[in-house]
Motif scaffolding. Structure first.
Motif, PDB file in Angstrom:
ATOM      1  N   SER A   1      -7.407  23.082 -33.441  1.00 56.92           N
ATOM      2  CA  SER A   1      -6.266  23.001 -34.434  1.00 56.92           C
ATOM      3  C   SER A   1      -6.056  24.418 -35.040  1.00 56.92           C
ATOM      4  CB  SER A   1      -6.430  22.051 -35.283  1.00 56.92           C
ATOM      5  OG  SER A   1      -7.333  22.274 -36.194  1.00 56.92           O
ATOM      6  N   SER A   2      -4.811  24.769 -35.350  1.00 57.42           N
ATOM      7  CA  SER A   2      -4.536  26.015 -36.154  1.00 57.42           C
ATOM      8  C   SER A   2      -4.775  27.230 -35.202  1.00 57.42           C
ATOM      9  CB  SER A   2      -5.265  25.922 -37.455  1.00 57.42           C
ATOM     10  OG  SER A   2      -4.952  24.996 -38.115  1.00 57.42           O
ATOM     11  N   VAL A   3      -4.561  26.902 -33.703  1.00 49.83           N
ATOM     12  CA  VAL A   3      -4.831  28.029 -32.946  1.00 49.83           C
ATOM     13  C   VAL A   3      -3.796  29.051 -33.029  1.00 49.83           C
ATOM     14  CG1 VAL A   3      -5.419  28.508 -30.479  1.00 49.83           C
ATOM     15  CG2 VAL A   3      -6.183  26.329 -31.412  1.00 49.83           C
ATOM     16  N   SER A   4      -4.443  30.516 -33.197  1.00 41.95           N
ATOM     17  CA  SER A   4      -3.399  31.600 -33.086  1.00 41.95           C
ATOM     18  C   SER A   4      -4.179  32.932 -32.345  1.00 41.95           C
ATOM     19  CB  SER A   4      -3.083  31.996 -34.422  1.00 41.95           C
ATOM     20  OG  SER A   4      -4.198  32.487 -35.311  1.00 41.95           O
ATOM     21  N   VAL A   5      -3.521  33.426 -31.568  1.00 45.07           N
ATOM     22  CA  VAL A   5      -3.957  34.510 -30.908  1.00 45.07           C
ATOM     23  C   VAL A   5      -3.137  35.812 -31.170  1.00 45.07           C
ATOM     24  CG1 VAL A   5      -4.626  35.324 -28.312  1.00 45.07           C
ATOM     25  CG2 VAL A   5      -4.566  32.611 -28.935  1.00 45.07           C
ATOM     26  N   SER A   6      -3.800  36.954 -31.474  1.00 47.05           N
ATOM     27  CA  SER A   6      -3.250  38.007 -31.801  1.00 47.05           C
ATOM     28  C   SER A   6      -3.877  39.390 -30.899  1.00 47.05           C
ATOM     29  CB  SER A   6      -3.740  38.479 -33.293  1.00 47.05           C
ATOM     30  OG  SER A   6      -4.772  38.827 -33.363  1.00 47.05           O
ATOM     31  N   SER A   7      -2.941  40.149 -30.535  1.00 46.37           N
ATOM     32  CA  SER A   7      -3.304  41.382 -29.785  1.00 46.37           C
ATOM     33  C   SER A   7      -2.583  42.589 -30.218  1.00 46.37           C
ATOM     34  CB  SER A   7      -2.958  41.025 -28.189  1.00 46.37           C
ATOM     35  OG  SER A   7      -1.444  40.759 -28.200  1.00 46.37           O
ATOM     36  N   PRO A   8      -3.072  43.617 -30.059  1.00 44.34           N
ATOM     37  CA  PRO A   8      -2.517  45.069 -30.386  1.00 44.34           C
ATOM     38  C   PRO A   8      -0.896  45.073 -29.831  1.00 44.34           C
ATOM     39  CG  PRO A   8      -4.631  45.324 -29.557  1.00 44.34           C
ATOM     40  CD  PRO A   8      -4.189  43.957 -29.061  1.00 44.34           C
ATOM     41  N   SER A   9       0.023  45.567 -30.623  1.00 41.32           N
ATOM     42  CA  SER A   9       1.323  45.794 -30.415  1.00 41.32           C
ATOM     43  C   SER A   9       1.469  46.347 -28.912  1.00 41.32           C
ATOM     44  CB  SER A   9       1.945  46.591 -31.736  1.00 41.32           C
ATOM     45  OG  SER A   9       1.438  47.862 -31.559  1.00 41.32           O
ATOM     46  N   TYR A  10       0.646  47.423 -28.561  1.00 40.51           N
ATOM     47  CA  TYR A  10       0.943  48.012 -27.284  1.00 40.51           C
ATOM     48  C   TYR A  10       0.494  47.034 -26.085  1.00 40.51           C
ATOM     49  CZ  TYR A  10      -4.086  49.186 -27.952  1.00 40.51           C
ATOM     50  OH  TYR A  10      -5.272  49.021 -28.113  1.00 40.51           O
ATOM     51  N   SER A  11      -0.209  45.979 -26.502  1.00 37.43           N
ATOM     52  CA  SER A  11      -0.660  45.094 -25.262  1.00 37.43           C
ATOM     53  C   SER A  11       0.278  44.110 -24.836  1.00 37.43           C
ATOM     54  CB  SER A  11      -2.060  44.414 -25.723  1.00 37.43           C
ATOM     55  OG  SER A  11      -2.921  45.546 -25.954  1.00 37.43           O
ATOM     56  N   PRO A  12       0.450  43.674 -23.576  1.00 39.79           N
ATOM     57  CA  PRO A  12       1.337  42.677 -23.392  1.00 39.79           C
ATOM     58  C   PRO A  12       0.808  41.003 -24.053  1.00 39.79           C
ATOM     59  CG  PRO A  12      -0.231  43.103 -21.306  1.00 39.79           C
ATOM     60  CD  PRO A  12      -0.473  44.151 -22.311  1.00 39.79           C
ATOM     61  N   THR A  13       1.632  40.373 -23.725  1.00 42.96           N
ATOM     62  CA  THR A  13       1.435  38.954 -24.358  1.00 42.96           C
ATOM     63  C   THR A  13       0.408  38.341 -23.391  1.00 42.96           C
ATOM     64  OG1 THR A  13       3.750  38.550 -24.826  1.00 42.96           O
ATOM     65  CG2 THR A  13       2.444  36.715 -24.764  1.00 42.96           C
ATOM     66  N   PRO A  14      -0.787  37.880 -24.518  1.00 39.43           N
ATOM     67  CA  PRO A  14      -1.862  37.532 -23.755  1.00 39.43           C
ATOM     68  C   PRO A  14      -1.819  36.131 -22.807  1.00 39.43           C
ATOM     69  CG  PRO A  14      -2.173  37.725 -25.937  1.00 39.43           C
ATOM     70  CD  PRO A  14      -0.827  37.852 -25.767  1.00 39.43           C
ATOM     71  N   ASP A  15      -2.224  36.019 -21.409  1.00 40.06           N
ATOM     72  CA  ASP A  15      -2.229  35.183 -20.638  1.00 40.06           C
ATOM     73  C   ASP A  15      -3.053  33.940 -21.326  1.00 40.06           C
ATOM     74  OD1 ASP A  15      -2.084  33.343 -18.737  1.00 40.06           O
ATOM     75  OD2 ASP A  15      -2.862  34.615 -17.073  1.00 40.06           O
ATOM     76  N   SER A  16      -2.528  32.793 -21.611  1.00 43.10           N
ATOM     77  CA  SER A  16      -3.170  31.484 -22.383  1.00 43.10           C
ATOM     78  C   SER A  16      -4.018  31.023 -21.493  1.00 43.10           C
ATOM     79  CB  SER A  16      -2.078  30.697 -22.713  1.00 43.10           C
ATOM     80  OG  SER A  16      -1.287  30.278 -21.762  1.00 43.10           O
ATOM     81  N   SER A  17      -4.050  31.137 -20.021  1.00 45.99           N
ATOM     82  CA  SER A  17      -4.921  30.618 -19.224  1.00 45.99           C
ATOM     83  C   SER A  17      -6.317  31.273 -19.122  1.00 45.99           C
ATOM     84  CB  SER A  17      -4.401  30.567 -17.799  1.00 45.99           C
ATOM     85  OG  SER A  17      -4.048  31.771 -17.345  1.00 45.99           O
ATOM     86  N   ARG A  18      -6.227  32.622 -19.701  1.00 49.13           N
ATOM     87  CA  ARG A  18      -7.684  33.318 -19.672  1.00 49.13           C
ATOM     88  C   ARG A  18      -8.501  33.248 -20.985  1.00 49.13           C
ATOM     89  NH1 ARG A  18      -9.113  34.441 -15.279  1.00 49.13           N
ATOM     90  NH2 ARG A  18      -8.268  32.453 -15.081  1.00 49.13           N
ATOM     91  N   LEU A  19      -7.867  31.986 -21.712  1.00 46.38           N
ATOM     92  CA  LEU A  19      -8.800  31.765 -23.006  1.00 46.38           C
ATOM     93  C   LEU A  19      -8.840  30.237 -22.837  1.00 46.38           C
ATOM     94  CD1 LEU A  19      -6.252  33.856 -24.278  1.00 46.38           C
ATOM     95  CD2 LEU A  19      -7.849  33.779 -25.976  1.00 46.38           C
ATOM     96  N   GLY A  20     -10.219  29.847 -22.867  1.00 47.96           N
ATOM     97  CA  GLY A  20     -10.373  28.394 -22.892  1.00 47.96           C
ATOM     98  C   GLY A  20     -12.104  28.042 -22.832  1.00 47.96           C
ATOM     99  N   PHE A  21     -12.046  26.611 -23.081  1.00 44.52           N
ATOM    100  CA  PHE A  21     -13.430  25.759 -23.366  1.00 44.52           C
ATOM    101  C   PHE A  21     -13.951  25.578 -21.873  1.00 44.52           C
ATOM    102  CE2 PHE A  21     -11.617  26.056 -27.307  1.00 44.52           C
ATOM    103  CZ  PHE A  21     -12.731  25.857 -28.123  1.00 44.52           C
TER     104      PHE A  21
END
Length: 437
Positions: A56-76
């Motif tokens: 819960s309360s999940v948030s992903v941040s990356s540097p401004s110069y990076s593209p939007t993170p691929d959500s399938s590349r983060l998991g359990f």
């Protein structure tokens, strides 16, 4: 290019042999964490095992110069101990492989499965169909990405009647095991008190320290039994962990103190055979180190490998314990050599055999409980994890029995036939003959 999580993974590969937290229901909060691999929990499953992961309360941040993170590349994921070598072999063949793409892991969910913002949460229970010991990991294969979230994990096996057993398959016997040994030490304490009462005239202060040690050990095992029972039934400690840490720390400090006092001849030998200042310095080293080791043990038990300083606290614990053991062994061997040299023309020479046997006993005990028990944990199947605990308690009980028998309340002449006048004269001689340390 995908960032390789290999370095962090190899670190956790080593940590898999470590004891993790006591509770099997855990609530964890991560804040701006950029680790590639995070080990949350390790658990031994039977044929009816289940794992529940709530995010819960999940948030992903990356540097401004990076593209939007691929959500399938983060998991359990779950990795069984049986397939762990194959996963390592895959990384050896492709150092840039994301662990989520491994053919030997059990995928639970990725951030793609989260509900849409602002809730961004997920809750799912998974059956574990293949019995084994599994490790729960979070994997982040997106470079320079930081993750914040609240995680609740729950691992358990089902009994035949369908009730949840939160103890790992190899630990479910521990409550009964610790309770049985607590009864043994309680009986031992009763016999020791009876022996001391019947020999009031010859009871010395060391015997009172030994009685306090037995009492602390009994309470330690009772709290360990209560802790393991509540974890087994409810998944949490219900405050038993606090009592457990208090009495475990007290027991360890008292044990090392008694070993040092007996090993340096306190209350048994002529002062001429004692290095009093050295003994005090040794206690000033050993006791603080044991306090530090116990603090590290508490931190290790109440956090987990996901904590930033968990590895450091493990290293502190091991280093403090090793230094204590080496200091005690060195001090006792050095003291015995000095005593043999100083007492070569006295009747005390023959009596030092008793202490030489005690030194061998201490070395054997420290070696088995530090190295032998660890070896049993490594080589034993996960379903027989309790065997290493049983072996440690059996060795401890045997050590206590032999130590207490060797230095039980008895006529002083059976140790070193020295009366008070001889002791006083020897103490004066010691001050005159030896320089200040």
């Amino acid at each position: 290019m995908t960032r390789s999580p290999l370095p962090a993974f190899l670190v956790f590969f080593v940590l898999l042999f470590s004891t993790l937290t006591v509770a099997e229901i855990k609530s964890i909060t991560l804040s701006d964490d950029s680790q590639a691999v995070i080990l949350f929990q390790k658990f031994g499953f039977s044929r009816m095992g289940h794992v529940t992961v709530s995010a819960s309360s999940v948030s992903v941040s990356s540097p401004s110069y990076s593209p939007t993170p691929d959500s399938s590349r983060l998991g359990f994921i779950l990795i069984s101990d049986e397939l762990l070598p194959q996963v390592v072999r895959e990384f050896q063949q492709d150092l840039y492989l994301c662990i989520l793409d491994s053919h030997y892991v059990v995928h639970l969910f990725s951030f793609r499965d989260l509900s849409p913002p602002p809730r961004s949460q997920f809750n799912q229970t998974y059956p574990v169909t293949h019995p084994d010991e599994y490790s729960l990991f979070f994997v982040n294969c997106v470079p320079e990405t930081k993750v914040s979230m609240k995680i609740r994990t729950e691992m358990y096996n089902l009994d035949r009647n369908g009730s949840k057993d939160y103890s790992a398959a190899g630990s479910t016997q521990l409550p009964a095991l610790y309770f049985i040994f607590s009864l043994c030490y309680l009986t031992f304490l009763g016999l020791w008190v009876y022996l001391c009462r019947n020999n009031k005239q010859i009871v010395q202060r060391i015997h009172l320290f030994m009685a306090a040690l037995l009492l602390a050990k009994t309470l330690d095992l009772i709290c360990a039994a209560g802790l393991k029972h509540y974890v087994k039934v409810t998944g949490t400690s219900h405050g038993w962990n606090v009592l457990f840490y208090v009495f475990r720390s007290t027991t360890v400090v008292l044990l090392f103190t008694v070993i040092v006092l007996i090993g340096t001849g306190w209350s048994f030998l002529k002062p001429k055979l004692q290095e009093k200042k050295t003994k005090k310095k040794l206690l000033m080293i050993v006791i603080p180190l044991q306090v530090l080791a116990n603090i590290a043990s508490v931190v290790i038990g109440e956090t987990g490998p996901f904590s930033e300083y968990w590895v450091i606290w493990n290293q502190i614990f091991l280093l403090a314990d090793i230094i204590c053991c080496c200091a005690i062994i060195f001090a006792m061997v050095w003291w015995m050599c000095c005593s043999l040299r100083k007492s070569s023309k006295t009747e005390a020479l023959a009596k030092l055999t008793r202490f030489r046997g005690f030194y061998v006993l201490v070395i054997a005990y420290l070696f088995f409980t530090r190295i032998g028990v660890f070896a049993l944990k490594v080589i034993a199947d996960y379903k027989y994890e309790w065997v290493s605990n049983a072996a440690e308690e059996i060795a401890s009980l045997a050590f206590y029995i032999l130590m207490f028998y060797m230095f039980r309340p008895t006529a002083r002449k059976e140790y070193f036939g020295v009366d008070e006048e001889e002791e006083a004269a020897a103490e004066i001689a010691l001050k005159e003959e030896e320089p200040e340390l």
